[in-house]
Structures are given as C-alpha cells and as structure tokens.
Design a protein around this motif. Structure first.
Motif, short mmCIF file in Angstrom:
data_model
loop_
_atom_site.label_atom_id
_atom_site.label_comp_id
_atom_site.label_asym_id
_atom_site.label_seq_id
_atom_site.Cartn_x
_atom_site.Cartn_y
_atom_site.Cartn_z
N VAL A 59 0.84 -1.20 0.00
CA VAL A 59 0.00 0.00 0.00
C VAL A 59 0.87 1.25 0.00
N ARG A 60 0.71 2.06 -1.04
CA ARG A 60 1.52 3.27 -1.17
C ARG A 60 0.85 4.48 -0.53
N TYR A 61 -0.48 4.53 -0.60
CA TYR A 61 -1.22 5.65 0.00
C TYR A 61 -2.40 5.14 0.81
N LEU A 62 -2.65 5.82 1.91
CA LEU A 62 -3.88 5.66 2.66
C LEU A 62 -4.58 7.01 2.66
N ILE A 63 -5.73 7.07 2.01
CA ILE A 63 -6.50 8.31 1.97
C ILE A 63 -7.49 8.29 3.12
N GLN A 64 -7.39 9.27 4.00
CA GLN A 64 -8.34 9.40 5.10
C GLN A 64 -9.42 10.41 4.72
N SER A 65 -10.64 9.91 4.54
CA SER A 65 -11.74 10.82 4.27
C SER A 65 -11.89 11.81 5.43
N HIS A 66 -11.77 11.29 6.63
CA HIS A 66 -11.73 12.06 7.86
C HIS A 66 -11.25 11.10 8.94
N LEU A 67 -11.20 11.55 10.19
CA LEU A 67 -10.55 10.74 11.22
C LEU A 67 -11.53 10.23 12.28
N HIS A 68 -12.80 10.13 11.93
CA HIS A 68 -13.75 9.54 12.88
C HIS A 68 -13.44 8.07 13.13
N LEU A 69 -13.94 7.58 14.24
CA LEU A 69 -13.57 6.26 14.74
C LEU A 69 -13.90 5.10 13.80
N ASP A 70 -14.91 5.25 12.96
CA ASP A 70 -15.28 4.17 12.04
C ASP A 70 -14.62 4.32 10.67
N HIS A 71 -13.62 5.19 10.59
CA HIS A 71 -12.89 5.40 9.34
C HIS A 71 -11.36 5.35 9.53
N SER A 72 -10.91 5.32 10.76
CA SER A 72 -9.48 5.47 11.03
C SER A 72 -8.76 4.16 11.35
N GLY A 73 -9.41 3.03 11.04
CA GLY A 73 -8.82 1.75 11.38
C GLY A 73 -7.59 1.35 10.60
N GLY A 74 -7.28 2.08 9.52
CA GLY A 74 -6.11 1.75 8.72
C GLY A 74 -4.87 2.53 9.07
N VAL A 75 -5.00 3.56 9.89
CA VAL A 75 -3.86 4.43 10.18
C VAL A 75 -2.74 3.65 10.87
N GLY A 76 -1.54 3.73 10.30
CA GLY A 76 -0.38 3.07 10.88
C GLY A 76 -0.29 1.58 10.61
N ARG A 77 -1.22 1.02 9.85
CA ARG A 77 -1.22 -0.42 9.60
C ARG A 77 -0.43 -0.80 8.34
N PHE A 126 -9.68 19.05 -5.55
CA PHE A 126 -9.58 18.23 -6.76
C PHE A 126 -8.15 17.75 -6.97
N TYR A 127 -7.58 17.24 -5.89
CA TYR A 127 -6.20 16.75 -5.92
C TYR A 127 -6.14 15.41 -6.65
N ASP A 128 -5.38 15.37 -7.73
CA ASP A 128 -5.23 14.19 -8.57
C ASP A 128 -4.04 13.39 -8.04
N LEU A 129 -4.33 12.27 -7.39
CA LEU A 129 -3.30 11.55 -6.63
C LEU A 129 -2.11 11.15 -7.48
N TYR A 130 -2.35 10.51 -8.62
CA TYR A 130 -1.25 10.04 -9.47
C TYR A 130 -1.07 10.88 -10.73
N GLY A 131 -1.88 11.93 -10.87
CA GLY A 131 -1.77 12.76 -12.06
C GLY A 131 -2.28 12.11 -13.32
N ASP A 132 -3.07 11.03 -13.17
CA ASP A 132 -3.57 10.30 -14.34
C ASP A 132 -5.09 10.33 -14.45
N GLY A 133 -5.74 11.09 -13.55
CA GLY A 133 -7.19 11.20 -13.60
C GLY A 133 -7.95 10.05 -12.98
N VAL A 134 -7.24 9.08 -12.39
CA VAL A 134 -7.92 7.91 -11.83
C VAL A 134 -8.52 8.21 -10.45
N ILE A 135 -7.77 8.90 -9.59
CA ILE A 135 -8.21 9.15 -8.22
C ILE A 135 -8.12 10.65 -7.94
#
Length: 271
Positions: A103-121, A170-179
C-alpha cells in the motif's frame, strides 16, 4: 476540471469491503428523526493501481473486534460495533492479494472512529488527510469529541501528507485522472470525498460521510453529526454537480440498502 485517464491500465481495480456494522439509532444517522433501531455498514475501499495500491479509510480498527468496550468506551452506547477480528482492513486486503507493504497511499476521508482503522497499519503508506481535519481531531468541539479515538491516529512513525482545503481541491493523486480527492467539509471540518475513474466501469463517486445515505444525497435530512450544517449542505450540492457531469455511480457512506447493491470483494469494479 477532470480529464479522462491518460492511459488506462487493466490492472486498475476498485474493491469494496466492510469492517462489520454499527448498531445505532436512526436519529444518530438522520438528524431529528426517530429513536428506532438502525444498523449501518462500515465500508472501506482498496484500489489496485500500477503505481501502488491505495486504501481509503480502513473502517474500524482491529481493536474494536478484540475489546470494543476498552477501545471505544461509552461511544458504544450510541454506536455499537459488530465486527469479527478477521474483518480488519489488513487481513481483508490480503484476501485480494495486497499485503500491508504493497500500500503506497492511505486516503483518510476524515478521522472519525469508524474510518481510522487503517492508520499506521501499512508501513510504506503516505497517509493523506486534510490539515483542517488532522488539527481538529486533536482538539475537537465537545459535541464531536466522542467521534475521535485518539489512539487510532496519534501514532509514531506515520507519514502524513496534508491537503489544504480549497487550495488543494480536486487533488489528482497520481496525475492520471484515476483518483481525485475532493474537499467536502460539513460532517467534519476536513472531510474529503473521492472520485474514481476506472477503465471500463467509468466514474464512481465515494461520498463517504458527506452523504451517509441516499436521503442525505437527496437533501431529505442532514447527517446526525455535523460541525457545520451549511457546509454539509454545500458539499452535497457540490458532489451532485460532479456526479451529474461524469454520470458517476454514487456510493454513499453508510446506506444499508444501497450498500447491498454494490459488488463486494473479491469482486471488483473495472470491467
């Protein structure tokens, strides 16, 4: 604003997972509604990409499955998690061939408890979060404080990359329009949604908690938790325009009915 993917690659795939459910009350999901029982899914997402895999959120932390009382405390009186240990995002990612090291990137939509389970994993991942969200998570307003479990995101050796609200919209993660990462505050100060452009499936819009359910999407109610009602309404309006422009499949954050209609891992979106 958005370009078609410059070079589509057949190895780009979107997988949808969930880390169990939350047993709650309707009023906590749809503001000012009834006290009836309501059960919602806890989704998270994985994108396989030739430049490196991406996790979006990660759902509940594995500690919730081990001892929810110890990890969430009194929060479970309003949001009671039902989760197996094997539901954690690291093990689920392995089930489709993505190791934690991939995994190269972890995108956090926000840091609420039901969304932050991937941080540091995911040891090699850059964690992408809005600066507003990160700062607020450490010093939230009293009414939002229970939604942030500090031990989920206040961890050593986590590589954070901060986006800066409208300045990096509108941040384009890889500059290819995918994300493309879209700033959608209201549910929380630094909430962000994600537009995905897949080779054959087309555009898929992950509203995350900018719109919990289709009722929120259709302006029938506000989320049960907001830091700004006006921002929340504006964010839905913004996302509706984007979805219309790109004829996007809309995936809301926690809708128990619409969630059933989407393909879940090991199935994927691509073709």
């Amino acid at each position: 604003m958005f370009e078609q993917t410059k070079k589509f690659n057949s190895s780009i795939k979107l997988y949808m997972f969930q880390t169990g459910t939350l047993k709650t009350k309707l009023k906590y999901i749809k503001m000012n509604q009834s006290n009836e029982d309501f059960v919602i899914p806890v989704p998270w997402f994985l994108i396989k990409h030739p430049e490196g895999d991406i996790v979006i959120d990660g759902g509940n932390a594995i500690e919730v499955a081990i001892d929810k009382h110890a990890h969430w405390g009194s929060v479970i009186n309003a949001y009671d998690p039902v989760m197996k240990k094997s539901d954690n995002c690291v093990d689920q990612a392995k089930s489709v061939g993505t190791s934690a090291l991939d995994v190269r990137y972890l995108i956090q939509s926000h840091l609420h408890l039901d969304h932050s389970g991937g941080v540091g994993r995911f040891p090699n991942a850059t964690h992408i979060v809005q600066r507003l969200e990160y700062d607020y998570a450490f010093n939230p307003d009293w009414f939002a404080a229970p939604a942030y479990i500090r031990q989920d995101f206040d961890k050593p050796n986590v590589n954070w990359k901060y986006l800066n609200d409208k300045k990096t919209d509108f941040y384009d993660l890889y500059g290819d329009g995918v994300i493309t990462i879209i700033f959608t505050p209201g549910h929380s100060p630094g909430h962000q949604s994600i537009l995905i452009n897949l080779p054959k499936s087309g555009h898929i819009l992950l509203t995350i908690d900018a719109a919990y359910t289709l009722d929120h999407w259709e302006n029938k109610c506000l989320p049960g938790l907001v830091t700004s009602s006006s921002q929340a309404a504006d964010s839905v309006k913004k996302l509706r325009k984007i979805a219309k422009k790109h004829n996007a499949l809309v995936v809301t954050g926690h809708d128990p009915d619409s969630w059933l209609t989407f393909k879940k891992a090991p199935m994927f979106y691509y073709d």
